[in-house]
Design a protein around this motif. Structure first.
Motif, short mmCIF file in Angstrom:
data_model
loop_
_atom_site.label_atom_id
_atom_site.label_comp_id
_atom_site.label_asym_id
_atom_site.label_seq_id
_atom_site.Cartn_x
_atom_site.Cartn_y
_atom_site.Cartn_z
N SER A 26 0.89 -1.17 0.02
CA SER A 26 -0.01 0.10 0.04
C SER A 26 0.63 1.22 0.09
CB SER A 26 -0.94 -0.01 0.98
OG SER A 26 0.00 -0.18 2.52
N SER A 27 2.06 1.30 0.40
CA SER A 27 2.87 2.60 0.35
C SER A 27 3.51 2.61 -1.22
CB SER A 27 4.05 2.36 1.31
OG SER A 27 5.08 1.21 0.76
N MET A 28 3.15 1.84 -1.94
CA MET A 28 3.90 1.77 -3.34
C MET A 28 2.72 1.93 -4.48
SD MET A 28 6.54 -1.09 -3.57
CE MET A 28 7.97 -1.45 -2.44
N PHE A 29 1.32 1.30 -4.03
CA PHE A 29 0.36 1.35 -4.97
C PHE A 29 -1.02 1.58 -4.20
CE2 PHE A 29 3.47 -1.64 -7.01
CZ PHE A 29 3.74 -0.79 -8.27
N GLU A 30 -1.94 2.09 -4.73
CA GLU A 30 -3.20 2.31 -4.32
C GLU A 30 -4.08 1.88 -5.51
OE1 GLU A 30 -6.37 5.84 -3.17
OE2 GLU A 30 -4.47 6.46 -3.88
N VAL A 31 -5.04 0.86 -5.04
CA VAL A 31 -6.13 0.28 -6.02
C VAL A 31 -7.09 1.10 -5.86
CG1 VAL A 31 -7.52 -1.67 -6.71
CG2 VAL A 31 -5.20 -1.89 -5.68
N VAL A 32 -7.84 1.75 -7.13
CA VAL A 32 -8.75 2.82 -7.18
C VAL A 32 -9.95 2.18 -7.79
CG1 VAL A 32 -7.46 4.71 -7.10
CG2 VAL A 32 -7.66 3.72 -9.23
N LEU A 47 -13.65 -6.77 -1.32
CA LEU A 47 -14.27 -5.29 -1.80
C LEU A 47 -14.93 -4.85 -0.55
CD1 LEU A 47 -13.88 -4.96 -5.63
CD2 LEU A 47 -12.22 -4.42 -3.94
N SER A 48 -15.82 -5.82 -0.20
CA SER A 48 -17.21 -5.20 0.80
C SER A 48 -16.35 -4.89 1.90
CB SER A 48 -18.04 -6.52 0.88
OG SER A 48 -17.33 -7.75 1.87
N SER A 49 -15.36 -5.37 2.46
CA SER A 49 -14.70 -4.92 3.48
C SER A 49 -13.44 -3.96 3.38
CB SER A 49 -13.96 -6.17 4.33
OG SER A 49 -12.85 -6.47 3.32
N LEU A 50 -13.58 -3.38 2.26
CA LEU A 50 -12.61 -2.26 2.07
C LEU A 50 -13.34 -0.84 1.55
CD1 LEU A 50 -9.94 -4.10 -0.02
CD2 LEU A 50 -9.64 -3.55 2.26
N LYS A 51 -12.58 0.30 1.79
CA LYS A 51 -13.09 1.37 1.55
C LYS A 51 -12.26 2.26 0.38
CE LYS A 51 -15.54 2.81 5.97
NZ LYS A 51 -15.63 3.63 6.79
N GLY A 52 -13.01 2.80 -0.43
CA GLY A 52 -12.05 3.49 -1.38
C GLY A 52 -11.45 2.89 -2.99
N ILE A 53 -12.30 1.61 -3.21
CA ILE A 53 -11.98 0.93 -4.29
C ILE A 53 -13.35 0.62 -4.77
CG2 ILE A 53 -11.26 -1.08 -5.36
CD1 ILE A 53 -9.37 -1.65 -3.03
N ARG A 54 -13.39 1.18 -5.96
CA ARG A 54 -14.68 1.16 -6.77
C ARG A 54 -14.74 -0.32 -7.67
NH1 ARG A 54 -16.71 6.29 -9.89
NH2 ARG A 54 -18.63 4.83 -10.05
N LEU A 55 -15.95 -0.85 -7.47
CA LEU A 55 -16.19 -2.04 -8.47
C LEU A 55 -17.03 -1.70 -9.54
CD1 LEU A 55 -16.02 -5.03 -9.13
CD2 LEU A 55 -17.80 -5.42 -7.60
N ARG A 56 -16.39 -1.62 -10.70
CA ARG A 56 -17.06 -0.89 -11.69
C ARG A 56 -17.61 -1.89 -13.17
NH1 ARG A 56 -14.29 4.98 -11.96
NH2 ARG A 56 -15.76 5.27 -13.64
N PRO A 57 -18.63 -1.80 -13.88
CA PRO A 57 -19.09 -2.79 -14.78
C PRO A 57 -18.00 -2.32 -16.01
CG PRO A 57 -20.39 -0.72 -14.82
CD PRO A 57 -19.48 -0.52 -13.63
N VAL A 58 -17.93 -3.29 -16.89
CA VAL A 58 -16.79 -3.21 -18.21
C VAL A 58 -17.20 -1.82 -18.89
CG1 VAL A 58 -16.37 -4.14 -20.50
CG2 VAL A 58 -16.75 -5.58 -18.33
N LYS A 59 -18.54 -1.44 -19.03
CA LYS A 59 -18.80 -0.27 -19.89
C LYS A 59 -18.09 1.05 -19.21
CE LYS A 59 -23.16 0.71 -17.28
NZ LYS A 59 -24.74 1.06 -17.40
N GLU A 60 -17.68 0.88 -18.01
CA GLU A 60 -16.89 2.18 -17.44
C GLU A 60 -15.44 1.95 -17.57
OE1 GLU A 60 -18.47 2.98 -13.59
OE2 GLU A 60 -20.47 2.93 -14.32
N THR A 61 -14.97 1.12 -18.30
CA THR A 61 -13.47 0.66 -18.58
C THR A 61 -12.55 1.91 -18.77
OG1 THR A 61 -13.94 -1.59 -19.24
CG2 THR A 61 -11.86 -0.61 -19.66
N ASP A 62 -12.91 2.79 -19.68
CA ASP A 62 -12.20 3.92 -20.13
C ASP A 62 -12.25 4.63 -18.79
OD1 ASP A 62 -11.94 3.03 -22.68
OD2 ASP A 62 -13.18 4.17 -23.56
N ALA A 63 -13.11 5.03 -18.03
CA ALA A 63 -13.27 6.10 -17.03
C ALA A 63 -12.35 5.38 -15.80
CB ALA A 63 -14.71 6.07 -16.53
N ALA A 64 -12.35 4.12 -15.77
CA ALA A 64 -11.66 3.31 -14.78
C ALA A 64 -10.28 3.67 -15.07
CB ALA A 64 -11.85 1.88 -14.53
N ILE A 65 -9.66 3.48 -16.27
CA ILE A 65 -8.38 3.60 -16.86
C ILE A 65 -7.88 4.79 -16.52
CG2 ILE A 65 -6.85 3.55 -18.95
CD1 ILE A 65 -8.51 1.02 -19.95
#
Length: 345
Positions: A26-32, A47-65
């Motif tokens: 986590s000091s090197m990388f942050e999963v968003v 992911l249900s136990s974590l905050k700050g990581i969005r689970l996104r559908p494939v149609k939102e791939t570009d936005a996630a990238i």
């Protein structure tokens, strides 16, 4: 210390392994973001136990990238090329599971695109990041083994993969064998001129899939050295992965690593050893972490990407030749200079 944002695309088994590795660094990388229309139960639970990581559908791939510095690609291999190029063309560094892509032309395309844009593209050839393999490579380069005579490798997978995976996999030589071929070529420091494989599908449900669940590959190199790779979907003792490099001065390699310090006990009933790690995720847990540490050093400008375009081309060409040998039951000659291969007559 700079922390790089990561989007993981593909939320199956490989995605889960890399997500867990990234969370430990986590000091090197942050999963968003994690992108998948049908994420595995393991990832949903995590992911249900974590905050700050969005689970996104494939149609939102570009936005996630767009929200990341690095894109980790863990989708099925036929989708690799389009997702790699999608990320590179949005000026993102890429970490991609092997096999990188299916064709030599695609290998050239993705690496040329990365180079033109000044981006890092790391093909995750996991075995190179395993401590025993790295140490043996150092010994070879130091001349401690002398002239290399042969390399013997065993890769017995555990557990037997589900049919849903096998139906997507090209065959055992592409899926499992790519790692072993890469390790052999990397340790040898040369490319094979001849390959031959034989195998069989013991599981009746594989017969319609043009695949084997047990096979052996033999490769010969210009120096005269030979590599023998045993591949199997069956293991009755956990994940059984070993290699041994034999030189005229010394031999060096790695046995399957048990869950504790290896102990072999002798008594009236015979010999008994420690239990092996269950699967590749357990066996290579530290290697998965080292892959990402290496990626961080590449992003920071401290190292160059260990797995090069030329090496991926060589491995891809070699596995394609092995595939031809599987279908013709004949030795296959490889010309790496022209990137061609043919059945030996």
């Amino acid at each position: 210390m700079v922390t790089y944002k990561v989007t993981v695309i593909g939320a199956g088994r490989a995605g889960n392994i890399h997500l867990q590795s990234l969370l430990q660094l986590s000091s090197m990388f942050e999963v968003v973001n994690v992108v998948d229309d049908n994420p595995s139960q393991a990832i949903q639970l995590l992911l249900s136990s974590l905050k700050g990581i969005r689970l996104r559908p494939v149609k939102e791939t570009d936005a996630a990238i767009d929200e990341a510095d690095v894109v980790c690609i863990c989708v099925p291999t036929p989708l690799h090329e389009q997702v790699i190029l999608r990320a590179l063309k949005r000026d993102k560094h890429v970490f991609c599971e092997k096999p990188l892509v299916h064709t030599l032309e695609a290998v050239a395309t993705v690496y040329d695109t990365a180079e033109q844009r000044g981006l890092n593209l790391l093909c995750a050839m996991l075995r190179r990041f395993d401590t025993p393999a790295a140490k043996v490579k150092q010994q070879i380069e130091a001349g401690e083994l002398g002239t290399l005579l042969n390399i013997n490798q065993v890769n017995r997978d555990c557990p037997y993969p589900p049919m849903s995976f096998l139906q997507r996999s090209p065959n055992i030589y592409y899926d499992c064998g790519t790692h072993d071929v890469d390790l052999a070529l990397w340790l040898m420091g040369e490319k094979p001129h001849t390959v031959f494989c034989m195998g069989h599908a013991f599981d009746p449900s594989l017969k319609g899939l043009d695949d084997h669940d047990n096979g052996t590959v033999v490769m010969q190199f210009p120096s005269g050295a030979v590599s023998c790779i045993e591949l199997s979907r069956f293991s009755n003792c956990g994940f059984d992965q070993r290699f041994m490099v034999h030189g005229d001065k010394k031999s060096a390699g790695s046995i399957s690593q048990p869950v504790d310090v290896y102990v072999e006990m002798s008594h009236s009933g015979g010999l008994r050893g420690s239990v092996l790690r269950f699967d590749f995720a357990e066996r290579f847990k530290e290697a998965f972490l080292e892959e990402w540490r290496h990626m961080y050093r590449c992003l920071s400008g401290d190292e160059s990407v260990l797995v090069t375009k030329e090496e991926v081309i060589s491995v891809t060409l070699t596995v394609d030749a092995i595939n031809l040998s599987m279908h013709t039951a004949s030795p296959v000659s490889i010309d790496h200079a022209t990137q061609t291969f043919c059945k030996k007559t």
